[in-house]
Design an enzyme around this catalytic site. Structure first.
Site, PDB file in Angstrom:
ATOM      1  N   GLU A 252       0.837  -1.655  -0.002  1.00 16.03           N
ATOM      2  CA  GLU A 252      -0.075  -0.129   0.548  1.00 16.03           C
ATOM      3  C   GLU A 252       1.004   0.780   0.768  1.00 16.03           C
ATOM      4  O   GLU A 252       0.671   2.153  -0.825  1.00 16.03           O
ATOM      5  CB  GLU A 252      -0.756   0.106   0.842  1.00 16.03           C
ATOM      6  CG  GLU A 252      -2.015  -1.556   1.419  1.00 16.03           C
ATOM      7  CD  GLU A 252      -1.335  -2.201   2.409  1.00 16.03           C
ATOM      8  OE1 GLU A 252      -1.948  -2.724   3.422  1.00 16.03           O
ATOM      9  OE2 GLU A 252      -0.464  -2.690   1.994  1.00 16.03           O
TER      10      GLU A 252
ATOM     11  N   ASP B  94      25.422 -37.578  -1.757  1.00 18.39           N
ATOM     12  CA  ASP B  94      25.407 -36.582  -2.367  1.00 18.39           C
ATOM     13  C   ASP B  94      26.404 -35.521  -1.762  1.00 18.39           C
ATOM     14  O   ASP B  94      26.974 -35.199  -3.154  1.00 18.39           O
ATOM     15  CB  ASP B  94      23.815 -36.862  -2.849  1.00 18.39           C
ATOM     16  CG  ASP B  94      23.450 -37.814  -3.422  1.00 18.39           C
ATOM     17  OD1 ASP B  94      23.850 -38.603  -3.774  1.00 18.39           O
ATOM     18  OD2 ASP B  94      22.059 -37.544  -3.049  1.00 18.39           O
TER      19      ASP B  94
ATOM     20  N   SER C 268      22.568 -41.627  -8.515  1.00 16.25           N
ATOM     21  CA  SER C 268      21.233 -40.622  -8.307  1.00 16.25           C
ATOM     22  C   SER C 268      21.314 -39.379  -9.582  1.00 16.25           C
ATOM     23  O   SER C 268      20.385 -38.395 -10.265  1.00 16.25           O
ATOM     24  CB  SER C 268      20.545 -39.751  -7.384  1.00 16.25           C
ATOM     25  OG  SER C 268      21.718 -39.324  -7.102  1.00 16.25           O
TER      26      SER C 268
ATOM     27  N   CYS D 129       0.020   0.508   7.672  1.00 19.23           N
ATOM     28  CA  CYS D 129      -0.548   1.096   6.635  1.00 19.23           C
ATOM     29  C   CYS D 129      -1.248   1.471   6.955  1.00 19.23           C
ATOM     30  O   CYS D 129      -1.585   2.567   6.252  1.00 19.23           O
ATOM     31  CB  CYS D 129      -0.649   0.137   5.497  1.00 19.23           C
ATOM     32  SG  CYS D 129       0.874  -0.931   4.872  1.00 19.23           S
TER      33      CYS D 129
END
Length: 363
Positions: A52, A200, A168, A84
């Site tokens: 706003e 990984d 993977s 606001c």
């Protein structure tokens, strides 16, 4: 143009803040007088001016007597920024059209009441469903105190997330990898288990697209993470939180803390594993409103078994490997009528892959 049409413009503006406003919601605002748009704005980043205020500052002239369209109820409390509603009252807007009521108990309904108390007409509920959907992570966080949980994984056509040897990289295509990085940037945190870190050695930052790095969360009940793990690097760019089980080995705990790594000690469940609900509540207390769970299989299975997820995103690549690792392990379900039913929301392509967005069926 109708109220709905102006609200659609505000929704489009709000979506530009995705990945940057959390734990605040995404909000857009449009100021209109006599069919002319005077100003537009959206909440760009957490801690900065709200939608706003940006719309008022963007206005081509005074907004006295104008209508403000805003996707979420204007705030009425002091937070990172002033309320606001005070600025709207000061600028003497005549009318405020609100998409959805703010679920935050500090705001909910108070902003609207304050505007009405000052003679400003308020109309609420315009495109309410769309406005709530835009901020579903925020609404879930406010309602439950826990982050909105997305389970995401990539699999082959025959349902494997890795080969029989655990390999993977990579199942999915390059467009799917960029999509996965975009998902990271849209969540406050990304979570994996210690098995994935050991196998990984992921970095878990947003690298392939532009976006904010999420908090990196590693479930590591016994604190066996290697000090050389990549997920512990670059703490200035992306923080890491290691979730340990209680009780945990004090020497390892101290070593991580001395290295600048934050550790959350979480209670265990009856089976001796980390209590996932306790972990989510702890993340909620840390103002983490959304989390992307990337695996591995044990972690994904645990979230599914505990029914602690809001959305599932599965990327299926047109590859077949035969024997391998499945994303979801045994759930103890022996009959189809006891299966966990999901509702498919979206299906689309990323490169050669197919992406499915799914939700739990609600009875």
């Amino acid at each position: 143009m109708t109220d709905e049409q102006y609200m659609k413009i505000a929704l489009g503006l709000a979506s530009r803040g995705e990945g940057w406003t959390s734990p605040n919601p995404m909000v857009g605002a449009v100021i209109v007088r006599d069919g002319t748009i005077l100003g537009k704005g959206y909440h760009r980043r957490f801690g900065e001016a709200h939608a706003e205020i940006n719309a008022i500052d963007d206005a081509s002239g005074p907004i006295e007597g104008a209508t403000i369209y805003v996707t979420l109820e204007p705030c009425s409390h002091h937070g990172k920024t002033p309320p606001c509603v005070d600025r709207i009252i000061e600028e003497e807007a005549a009318r405020v059209v609100v998409g959805s009521i703010d679920p935050n108990p500090l705001v909910s309904g108070r902003g609207i009441r304050r505007l009405r108390d000052h003679g400003i007409e308020v109309k609420a509920g315009i495109l309410e469903r769309e406005c709530k959907a835009l901020n579903e992570k925020f609404f879930t966080f406010m309602k439950t105190g826990m982050p909105f949980v997305t389970l995401k994984y990539a699999q082959t056509l025959d349902g494997r997330i890795a080969s029989s040897t655990g390999h993977s990289r990579w199942i999915s295509s390059e467009p799917s990898l960029r999509f996965a990085h975009r998902l990271r940037g849209q969540h406050d945190a990304v979570l994996v288990g210690i098995g994935t870190v050991a196998a990984d050695d992921p970095d878990l930052r947003v690298r392939l697209v532009r976006g904010r790095n999420p908090l990196r969360v590693v479930i590591d009940p016994s604190l066996r993470i290697s000090p050389d793990a990549r997920v512990l690097d670059n703490q200035d760019a992306a923080r890491t939180l290691v979730a340990a089980g209680s009780p945990c080995e004090e020497g390892r705990l101290s070593a991580l803390k001395k290295g600048g790594i934050e550790v959350a000690v979480i209670e265990r469940n009856g089976a001796g594993a980390l209590d996932l609900k306790a972990l989510l509540l702890e993340l909620g207390r840390r103002q983490i409103s959304s989390i992307l769970v990337e695996g591995g299989a044990g972690v994904i299975t645990s979230f599914v078994r505990a029914a602690l997820f809001d959305r599932m995103i599965v990327i299926t690549a047109p590859k077949i490997v035969g024997r391998g690792i499945e994303a979801i392990d045994d759930l103890g379900i022996t009959r189809m009528d006891n299966s966990i039913n999901l509702r498919c929301e979206r299906v689309f392509r990323k490169g050669k892959d197919v992406v499915m967005y799914m939700r739990k069926e609600v009875d």
